[in-house]
Write a protein that holds these residues in place. Structure first.
Motif, mmCIF file in Angstrom:
data_model
loop_
_atom_site.group_PDB
_atom_site.id
_atom_site.type_symbol
_atom_site.label_atom_id
_atom_site.label_comp_id
_atom_site.label_asym_id
_atom_site.label_seq_id
_atom_site.Cartn_x
_atom_site.Cartn_y
_atom_site.Cartn_z
ATOM 1 N N TRP A 27 1.241 -1.013 -0.269
ATOM 2 C CA TRP A 27 -0.063 -0.099 0.082
ATOM 3 C C TRP A 27 0.870 1.422 -0.004
ATOM 4 O O TRP A 27 0.553 2.193 -0.969
ATOM 5 C CB TRP A 27 -1.171 -0.355 1.259
ATOM 6 N N LYS A 32 -0.596 0.255 -4.028
ATOM 7 C CA LYS A 32 -2.040 -1.093 -3.773
ATOM 8 C C LYS A 32 -3.059 -0.294 -2.866
ATOM 9 O O LYS A 32 -2.900 0.651 -1.976
ATOM 10 C CB LYS A 32 -1.660 -1.961 -3.980
ATOM 11 N N SER A 33 -3.362 -1.182 -3.259
ATOM 12 C CA SER A 33 -5.161 -0.865 -2.443
ATOM 13 C C SER A 33 -5.222 -0.377 -0.871
ATOM 14 O O SER A 33 -4.197 -1.625 -0.088
ATOM 15 C CB SER A 33 -6.533 -1.560 -2.899
ATOM 16 N N VAL A 34 -5.718 0.699 0.262
ATOM 17 C CA VAL A 34 -5.501 1.092 1.195
ATOM 18 C C VAL A 34 -6.048 -0.805 2.094
ATOM 19 O O VAL A 34 -6.252 -0.654 3.332
ATOM 20 C CB VAL A 34 -6.292 2.797 1.860
ATOM 21 N N TRP A 35 -7.369 -0.852 1.556
ATOM 22 C CA TRP A 35 -8.177 -2.054 2.075
ATOM 23 C C TRP A 35 -6.712 -3.384 1.966
ATOM 24 O O TRP A 35 -7.391 -4.047 3.346
ATOM 25 C CB TRP A 35 -9.046 -2.937 0.884
ATOM 26 N N LEU A 36 -5.681 -3.146 1.545
ATOM 27 C CA LEU A 36 -4.930 -3.926 2.352
ATOM 28 C C LEU A 36 -5.023 -4.292 3.482
ATOM 29 O O LEU A 36 -4.377 -4.855 4.281
ATOM 30 C CB LEU A 36 -3.218 -4.556 1.394
ATOM 31 N N LEU A 37 -4.671 -3.037 3.842
ATOM 32 C CA LEU A 37 -4.620 -3.101 5.846
ATOM 33 C C LEU A 37 -5.574 -4.169 6.168
ATOM 34 O O LEU A 37 -4.798 -4.559 7.140
ATOM 35 C CB LEU A 37 -4.364 -1.742 5.721
ATOM 36 N N VAL A 38 -6.354 -4.119 5.943
ATOM 37 C CA VAL A 38 -7.200 -5.094 6.482
ATOM 38 C C VAL A 38 -6.925 -6.928 7.128
ATOM 39 O O VAL A 38 -6.556 -7.072 8.091
ATOM 40 C CB VAL A 38 -9.073 -5.010 6.128
#
Length: 109
Positions: A27, A32-38
């Protein structure tokens, strides 16, 4: 056989930590997408839980785990990043694994 189980648990633990750190890297550095933090947060929570499964003192587990982490990080370098480890990488990983084995499997009273 307990040695193999301990090593396998360390390997799974290291993978959870590496994934938990690699996804934010994607990220932050690769856009890449911030959703990778989940999944990264879930992976790091799994990492912490896995460390708690070892039946010895936490400090000893953390110290020994570091050796397996080094080995797994070099393996990640090769498999995921596509960079072949050098002889020095392999030697260092071997020394780290030897340290892990000494810490975890030495006879104790």
């Amino acid at each position: 056989m307990p040695e193999i189980k301990t090593f396998a648990l360390f390997v799974i633990t290291a993978l959870a930590e590496i994934v938990g750190c690699y996804l934010p890297y994607l990220w932050l550095r690769e856009g890449k997408s911030v959703w990778l933090l989940v999944p990264a947060a879930l992976s790091l929570a799994l990492f912490a839980w896995l460390l708690s499964l070892h039946p010895t003192a936490a400090g000893r587990v953390y110290a020994a785990y570091g050796g397996v982490y080094i080995f797994m990080a070099i393996f990640w370098l090769w498999v995921v990043d596509g960079i072949r480890p050098t002889a020095w990488d392999l030697l260092g990983s071997g020394v780290a694994l030897l340290g892990m084995a000494i810490i975890m499997f030495a006879p104790r009273a």
